[in-house]
Enzyme design. Structure first.
Site, PDB file in Angstrom:
ATOM      1  N   ASN A   8       0.870  -1.183   0.000  1.00  0.00           N
ATOM      2  CA  ASN A   8       0.000   0.000   0.000  1.00  0.00           C
ATOM      3  C   ASN A   8       0.907   1.234   0.000  1.00  0.00           C
ATOM      4  O   ASN A   8       1.538   1.531   1.007  1.00  0.00           O
ATOM      5  CB  ASN A   8      -0.884  -0.045   1.255  1.00  0.00           C
ATOM      6  CG  ASN A   8      -1.720   1.204   1.440  1.00  0.00           C
ATOM      7  OD1 ASN A   8      -1.822   2.038   0.528  1.00  0.00           O
ATOM      8  ND2 ASN A   8      -2.326   1.342   2.609  1.00  0.00           N
ATOM      9  N   LYS A  10       0.011   4.262  -0.202  1.00  0.00           N
ATOM     10  CA  LYS A  10      -0.636   5.417   0.453  1.00  0.00           C
ATOM     11  C   LYS A  10      -0.467   6.684  -0.407  1.00  0.00           C
ATOM     12  O   LYS A  10      -0.491   6.592  -1.624  1.00  0.00           O
ATOM     13  CB  LYS A  10      -0.093   5.595   1.876  1.00  0.00           C
ATOM     14  CG  LYS A  10      -0.137   4.297   2.675  1.00  0.00           C
ATOM     15  CD  LYS A  10       0.165   4.473   4.122  1.00  0.00           C
ATOM     16  CE  LYS A  10       0.182   3.120   4.802  1.00  0.00           C
ATOM     17  NZ  LYS A  10       0.353   3.201   6.246  1.00  0.00           N
ATOM     18  N   HIS A  91      -9.102   0.805   5.555  1.00  0.00           N
ATOM     19  CA  HIS A  91      -7.780   0.906   6.182  1.00  0.00           C
ATOM     20  C   HIS A  91      -7.907   1.745   7.454  1.00  0.00           C
ATOM     21  O   HIS A  91      -8.720   2.677   7.512  1.00  0.00           O
ATOM     22  CB  HIS A  91      -6.794   1.554   5.205  1.00  0.00           C
ATOM     23  CG  HIS A  91      -5.376   1.492   5.696  1.00  0.00           C
ATOM     24  ND1 HIS A  91      -4.888   2.405   6.597  1.00  0.00           N
ATOM     25  CD2 HIS A  91      -4.375   0.619   5.441  1.00  0.00           C
ATOM     26  CE1 HIS A  91      -3.617   2.097   6.867  1.00  0.00           C
ATOM     27  NE2 HIS A  91      -3.289   1.013   6.176  1.00  0.00           N
ATOM     28  N   GLU A  93      -6.288   4.087   8.550  1.00  0.00           N
ATOM     29  CA  GLU A  93      -6.146   5.537   8.315  1.00  0.00           C
ATOM     30  C   GLU A  93      -7.448   6.121   7.775  1.00  0.00           C
ATOM     31  O   GLU A  93      -7.777   7.280   8.055  1.00  0.00           O
ATOM     32  CB  GLU A  93      -4.960   5.790   7.374  1.00  0.00           C
ATOM     33  CG  GLU A  93      -3.631   5.558   8.101  1.00  0.00           C
ATOM     34  CD  GLU A  93      -2.490   5.113   7.222  1.00  0.00           C
ATOM     35  OE1 GLU A  93      -2.571   5.251   5.994  1.00  0.00           O
ATOM     36  OE2 GLU A  93      -1.498   4.595   7.790  1.00  0.00           O
ATOM     37  N   GLU A 161      -4.847  -5.526  10.917  1.00  0.00           N
ATOM     38  CA  GLU A 161      -3.812  -4.502  11.073  1.00  0.00           C
ATOM     39  C   GLU A 161      -4.037  -3.732  12.369  1.00  0.00           C
ATOM     40  O   GLU A 161      -4.850  -2.792  12.398  1.00  0.00           O
ATOM     41  CB  GLU A 161      -3.883  -3.512   9.911  1.00  0.00           C
ATOM     42  CG  GLU A 161      -3.754  -4.163   8.560  1.00  0.00           C
ATOM     43  CD  GLU A 161      -3.175  -3.188   7.554  1.00  0.00           C
ATOM     44  OE1 GLU A 161      -2.155  -3.522   6.969  1.00  0.00           O
ATOM     45  OE2 GLU A 161      -3.732  -2.088   7.402  1.00  0.00           O
ATOM     46  N   GLY A 167       3.323   1.514  10.771  1.00  0.00           N
ATOM     47  CA  GLY A 167       4.339   2.555  10.606  1.00  0.00           C
ATOM     48  C   GLY A 167       5.133   2.853  11.870  1.00  0.00           C
ATOM     49  O   GLY A 167       5.854   3.848  11.928  1.00  0.00           O
ATOM     50  N   SER A 206       4.019  -2.949  10.256  1.00  0.00           N
ATOM     51  CA  SER A 206       5.472  -3.010  10.428  1.00  0.00           C
ATOM     52  C   SER A 206       6.089  -4.341   9.990  1.00  0.00           C
ATOM     53  O   SER A 206       7.058  -4.820  10.580  1.00  0.00           O
ATOM     54  CB  SER A 206       5.855  -2.695  11.881  1.00  0.00           C
ATOM     55  OG  SER A 206       5.506  -1.350  12.193  1.00  0.00           O
TER      56      SER A 206
HETATM   57  C1  PEP Z   1      -0.352  -0.291   6.392  1.00  0.00           C
HETATM   58  O1  PEP Z   1      -0.433   0.922   6.301  1.00  0.00           O
HETATM   59  O2  PEP Z   1      -1.275  -1.006   6.010  1.00  0.00           O
HETATM   60  C2  PEP Z   1       0.846  -0.838   6.982  1.00  0.00           C
HETATM   61  C3  PEP Z   1       0.815  -2.077   7.369  1.00  0.00           C
HETATM   62  O3  PEP Z   1       1.906   0.015   7.105  1.00  0.00           O
HETATM   63  P1  PEP Z   1       3.375  -0.367   7.640  1.00  0.00           P
HETATM   64  O4  PEP Z   1       3.787  -1.628   6.947  1.00  0.00           O
HETATM   65  O5  PEP Z   1       4.212   0.802   7.263  1.00  0.00           O
HETATM   66  O6  PEP Z   1       3.262  -0.570   9.110  1.00  0.00           O
END
Ligand code: PEP
Length: 252
Positions: A8, A10, A91, A93, A161, A167, A206
């Protein structure tokens, strides 16, 4: 079950970043036992599609309506016209920044499936919910509210998630990931019946080349959704290769 390794991007990337997609596509072509997907920003979809090879290209969101007066929004059919095969729905976010509710996410996923896309529906607890011991209950509720009840294994993927792991460089323990994925599997069977045994469940938060093998070895982890580490082929491709190696070692 084949692993799905999805990136992703973003709100990152310009046309120049499609050079990373070229390298990801080249690597994916050599790892035919793993499905690989990238969700670039909408603005790069049309340019990304002809360079993606076997890599699925998808959107990061879609509107729940097929068309109409929804300034700034993109419909599932518009994504399909750009060559998308999937869309990420709900998501964390989107849930946090745009206040998306479970019922809205369910409507978006339904619209995506009706148009012919696979909906990657994201669920996950925030940090206070984890600390208060409510993570499993919260995620179960999100699944009840956001999974379209007529989904099948081709048009639905779930991504667990935990918002506090996105992040941040922090991840749940393997026991916590395994516990959550087992609950999600049971819940999918409750909602979808036998079909729920075949829906892929990704872990996101992460994931990096150093922890991917351990995470992907958890039962009922059928792939990963990756943010930061998907932005360069240098970090994304090793995860795809790890999935291929782990997939060859476990019977799923
Ligand atoms: C995400 O935004 O779906 C995500 C898993 O980000 P990251 O891998 O940077 O933690």
């Amino acid at each position: 079950m084949r692993f799905l390794i999805a990136g992703n991007w973003k709100m990152n990337g310009s046309r120049a970043m499609l050079a990373e997609l070229d390298r990801i596509a080249e690597a994916a072509a050599a790892q035919t036992q793993v499905d690989v997907a990238i969700a670039p920003p909408f603005t790069l979809l049309a340019d990304a599609r002809p360079r993606a090879g076997q890599v699925w290209i998808g959107g990061q969101d879609c509107h729940q309506a097929a068309k109409g007066a929804h300034t700034g929004s993109i419909s599932a059919d518009m994504l399909i016209e750009m060559g998308a095969r999937f869309v990420i729905c709900g998501h964390s976010e989107r849930r946090a920044e745009f206040g998306e509710s479970d019922s809205l996410i369910q409507a978006k996923a339904q619209a995506a499936q009706t148009a012919g896309l696979t909906a990657i529906v994201c669920v996950g607890e925030d940090e206070p919910e984890r600390d208060e011991g409510r993570a499993v209950m919260v995620v179960a509720g999100e699944l009840d509210g956001s999974v379209p009840p007529a989904s099948n294994a081709r048009n639905l993927v779930i991504s667990y998630e935990p918002a506090w792991a996105i992040g941040t460089g922090r991840t749940p323990t393997m026991a916590e990931i395994c516990e959550m994925h087992a609950m999600i599997r049971a819940k999918l069977i409750q909602i979808l019946g036998e079909e729920g045994t075949r829906v892929r469940i990704l872990y996101g938060g992460s994931v990096n080349p150093g922890n991917a093998a351990q995470i992907l070895a958890c039962p009922d982890v059928n792939g990963a959704l990756i943010g930061g580490a998907s932005l360069t082929a240098d970090t994304f491709v090793p995860i795809v290769r790890t999935a291929s190696a782990v997939g060859a070692n476990v019977s799923q």
